[in-house]
Design a protein around this motif. Structure first.
Motif, PDB file in Angstrom:
ATOM      1  N   GLU A  74      35.669  44.710  21.352  1.00 27.95           N
ATOM      2  CA  GLU A  74      36.751  44.289  22.262  1.00 27.95           C
ATOM      3  C   GLU A  74      37.166  42.849  21.959  1.00 27.95           C
ATOM      4  OE1 GLU A  74      39.607  44.457  25.238  1.00 27.95           O
ATOM      5  OE2 GLU A  74      38.557  46.026  24.156  1.00 27.95           O
ATOM      6  N   THR A  75      36.187  42.000  21.690  1.00 28.35           N
ATOM      7  CA  THR A  75      36.490  40.610  21.323  1.00 28.35           C
ATOM      8  C   THR A  75      37.313  40.571  20.038  1.00 28.35           C
ATOM      9  OG1 THR A  75      34.444  39.865  22.338  1.00 28.35           O
ATOM     10  CG2 THR A  75      35.468  38.368  20.779  1.00 28.35           C
ATOM     11  N   GLN A  76      36.910  41.372  19.049  1.00 27.97           N
ATOM     12  CA  GLN A  76      37.651  41.406  17.786  1.00 27.97           C
ATOM     13  C   GLN A  76      39.068  41.930  17.992  1.00 27.97           C
ATOM     14  OE1 GLN A  76      36.489  39.918  15.051  1.00 27.97           O
ATOM     15  NE2 GLN A  76      34.802  39.392  16.410  1.00 27.97           N
ATOM     16  N   ARG A  77      39.206  42.939  18.864  1.00 29.37           N
ATOM     17  CA  ARG A  77      40.536  43.484  19.145  1.00 29.37           C
ATOM     18  C   ARG A  77      41.428  42.424  19.780  1.00 29.37           C
ATOM     19  NH1 ARG A  77      43.505  45.062  23.030  1.00 29.37           N
ATOM     20  NH2 ARG A  77      41.950  44.683  24.622  1.00 29.37           N
ATOM     21  N   LYS A  78      40.869  41.671  20.724  1.00 31.23           N
ATOM     22  CA  LYS A  78      41.648  40.602  21.369  1.00 31.23           C
ATOM     23  C   LYS A  78      42.026  39.513  20.368  1.00 31.23           C
ATOM     24  CE  LYS A  78      39.870  41.224  26.036  1.00 31.23           C
ATOM     25  NZ  LYS A  78      39.009  40.672  27.093  1.00 31.23           N
ATOM     26  N   LEU A  79      41.077  39.152  19.507  1.00 26.07           N
ATOM     27  CA  LEU A  79      41.376  38.134  18.491  1.00 26.07           C
ATOM     28  C   LEU A  79      42.478  38.614  17.550  1.00 26.07           C
ATOM     29  CD1 LEU A  79      37.833  36.826  17.524  1.00 26.07           C
ATOM     30  CD2 LEU A  79      39.622  35.582  18.736  1.00 26.07           C
ATOM     31  N   PHE A  80      42.398  39.888  17.150  1.00 24.06           N
ATOM     32  CA  PHE A  80      43.428  40.446  16.277  1.00 24.06           C
ATOM     33  C   PHE A  80      44.788  40.418  16.971  1.00 24.06           C
ATOM     34  CE2 PHE A  80      45.925  44.085  14.832  1.00 24.06           C
ATOM     35  CZ  PHE A  80      46.074  43.763  13.506  1.00 24.06           C
ATOM     36  N   SER A  81      44.798  40.777  18.250  1.00 25.03           N
ATOM     37  CA  SER A  81      46.048  40.778  19.013  1.00 25.03           C
ATOM     38  C   SER A  81      46.625  39.361  19.102  1.00 25.03           C
ATOM     39  CB  SER A  81      45.800  41.338  20.411  1.00 25.03           C
ATOM     40  OG  SER A  81      46.964  41.280  21.186  1.00 25.03           O
ATOM     41  N   LYS A  82      45.748  38.388  19.334  1.00 25.68           N
ATOM     42  CA  LYS A  82      46.220  37.001  19.410  1.00 25.68           C
ATOM     43  C   LYS A  82      46.761  36.529  18.064  1.00 25.68           C
ATOM     44  CE  LYS A  82      43.318  35.454  23.208  1.00 25.68           C
ATOM     45  NZ  LYS A  82      42.205  34.605  23.634  1.00 25.68           N
ATOM     46  N   ARG A  83      46.065  36.910  16.964  1.00 35.69           N
ATOM     47  CA  ARG A  83      46.550  36.530  15.638  1.00 35.69           C
ATOM     48  C   ARG A  83      47.898  37.169  15.347  1.00 35.69           C
ATOM     49  NH1 ARG A  83      41.856  38.509  13.039  1.00 35.69           N
ATOM     50  NH2 ARG A  83      40.220  37.361  14.023  1.00 35.69           N
ATOM     51  N   LYS A  84      48.031  38.425  15.761  1.00 38.44           N
ATOM     52  CA  LYS A  84      49.289  39.137  15.529  1.00 38.44           C
ATOM     53  C   LYS A  84      50.426  38.468  16.309  1.00 38.44           C
ATOM     54  CE  LYS A  84      51.061  43.847  15.657  1.00 38.44           C
ATOM     55  NZ  LYS A  84      50.779  45.213  16.066  1.00 38.44           N
ATOM     56  N   LYS A  85      50.163  38.097  17.569  1.00 38.89           N
ATOM     57  CA  LYS A  85      51.185  37.415  18.380  1.00 38.89           C
ATOM     58  C   LYS A  85      51.529  36.051  17.785  1.00 38.89           C
ATOM     59  CE  LYS A  85      50.021  39.636  22.748  1.00 38.89           C
ATOM     60  NZ  LYS A  85      49.369  39.474  24.052  1.00 38.89           N
ATOM     61  N   ALA A  86      50.496  35.336  17.339  1.00 39.97           N
ATOM     62  CA  ALA A  86      50.737  34.017  16.736  1.00 39.97           C
ATOM     63  C   ALA A  86      51.559  34.157  15.458  1.00 39.97           C
ATOM     64  CB  ALA A  86      49.410  33.323  16.447  1.00 39.97           C
ATOM     65  N   SER A  87      51.270  35.186  14.681  1.00 41.92           N
ATOM     66  CA  SER A  87      52.027  35.408  13.447  1.00 41.92           C
ATOM     67  C   SER A  87      53.488  35.724  13.761  1.00 41.92           C
ATOM     68  CB  SER A  87      51.389  36.556  12.669  1.00 41.92           C
ATOM     69  OG  SER A  87      52.134  36.840  11.522  1.00 41.92           O
ATOM     70  N   ALA A  88      53.710  36.555  14.789  1.00 42.94           N
ATOM     71  CA  ALA A  88      55.089  36.881  15.183  1.00 42.94           C
ATOM     72  C   ALA A  88      55.813  35.640  15.678  1.00 42.94           C
ATOM     73  CB  ALA A  88      55.085  37.968  16.258  1.00 42.94           C
ATOM     74  N   LEU A  89      55.117  34.804  16.459  1.00 41.56           N
ATOM     75  CA  LEU A  89      55.722  33.570  16.955  1.00 41.56           C
ATOM     76  C   LEU A  89      56.059  32.633  15.799  1.00 41.56           C
ATOM     77  CD1 LEU A  89      56.492  31.809  19.402  1.00 41.56           C
ATOM     78  CD2 LEU A  89      54.146  30.960  19.392  1.00 41.56           C
ATOM     79  N   LEU A  90      55.164  32.547  14.833  1.00 39.63           N
ATOM     80  CA  LEU A  90      55.411  31.709  13.660  1.00 39.63           C
ATOM     81  C   LEU A  90      56.628  32.210  12.893  1.00 39.63           C
ATOM     82  CD1 LEU A  90      54.354  29.349  11.952  1.00 39.63           C
ATOM     83  CD2 LEU A  90      52.978  30.997  10.705  1.00 39.63           C
ATOM     84  N   ALA A  91      56.743  33.525  12.752  1.00 37.88           N
ATOM     85  CA  ALA A  91      57.901  34.087  12.045  1.00 37.88           C
ATOM     86  C   ALA A  91      59.192  33.783  12.800  1.00 37.88           C
ATOM     87  CB  ALA A  91      57.724  35.593  11.880  1.00 37.88           C
ATOM     88  N   ARG A  92      59.160  33.905  14.139  1.00 41.02           N
ATOM     89  CA  ARG A  92      60.357  33.576  14.930  1.00 41.02           C
ATOM     90  C   ARG A  92      60.711  32.100  14.794  1.00 41.02           C
ATOM     91  NH1 ARG A  92      58.020  36.964  18.851  1.00 41.02           N
ATOM     92  NH2 ARG A  92      57.289  35.169  20.029  1.00 41.02           N
ATOM     93  N   ASN A  93      59.700  31.234  14.841  1.00 41.45           N
ATOM     94  CA  ASN A  93      59.957  29.802  14.703  1.00 41.45           C
ATOM     95  C   ASN A  93      60.519  29.479  13.322  1.00 41.45           C
ATOM     96  OD1 ASN A  93      59.062  29.336  17.270  1.00 41.45           O
ATOM     97  ND2 ASN A  93      57.049  28.599  16.669  1.00 41.45           N
ATOM     98  N   ARG A  94      59.992  30.134  12.292  1.00 43.85           N
ATOM     99  CA  ARG A  94      60.479  29.904  10.930  1.00 43.85           C
ATOM    100  C   ARG A  94      61.943  30.338  10.816  1.00 43.85           C
ATOM    101  NH1 ARG A  94      56.925  32.847   8.030  1.00 43.85           N
ATOM    102  NH2 ARG A  94      55.401  31.193   8.156  1.00 43.85           N
ATOM    103  N   ALA A  95      62.269  31.493  11.413  1.00 37.29           N
ATOM    104  CA  ALA A  95      63.654  31.980  11.361  1.00 37.29           C
ATOM    105  C   ALA A  95      64.584  31.022  12.113  1.00 37.29           C
ATOM    106  CB  ALA A  95      63.740  33.387  11.960  1.00 37.29           C
TER     107      ALA A  95
END
Length: 127
Positions: free
Chosen positions: A47-68
């Protein structure tokens, strides 16, 4: 990804599980409790790994939006710079054309004055 994390966790805890299985002195109830505790620990870890993965995925999406957004801002700044340069060139051309028109009018006026002087000299010569 997740499979590698799971493999690492199982490799880390395989020895503990082996010790739990090989403990003949444990009663069946204690063995079941130890297994339940191990499974609960594994579930919490996953569950901890799933949450970390979800946070990384959200951070990656946010980074992509900021880059755009940054790329859009940069392209707008470039367009604004080009437009300002174009306006400056237009103003310079307009000034140059206005100066040329003034020079042409001045040349025409000088020609009119020269003709008038010639006409006066011609009339003075005739008189």
């Amino acid at each position: 990804g997740t499979a590698a994390l799971a493999a690492a966790w199982f490799a880390k805890h395989r020895q503990r599980a082996a010790v739990l299985r090989s403990a003949e002195s444990m009663s069946e109830g204690r063995r079941a409790a130890a297994l339940a505790a191990t499974l609960a620990l594994a579930a919490a870890w996953f569950e901890t790994q799933r949450k970390l993965f979800s946070k990384r995925k959200k951070a990656s999406a946010l980074l992509a939006r900021n880059r755009a957004a940054l790329e859009r801002e940069e392209s707008l700044a470039l367009a604004a710079s080009w437009f300002a340069s174009w306006l400056t060139q237009c103003a310079e051309k307009r000034t140059a054309l206005a100066d040329q028109a003034k020079l042409e009018k001045l040349a025409q006026a000088e020609q009119v004055l020269a003709r008038a002087q010639q006409a006066r000299q011609h009339q003075a010569a005739l008189a």
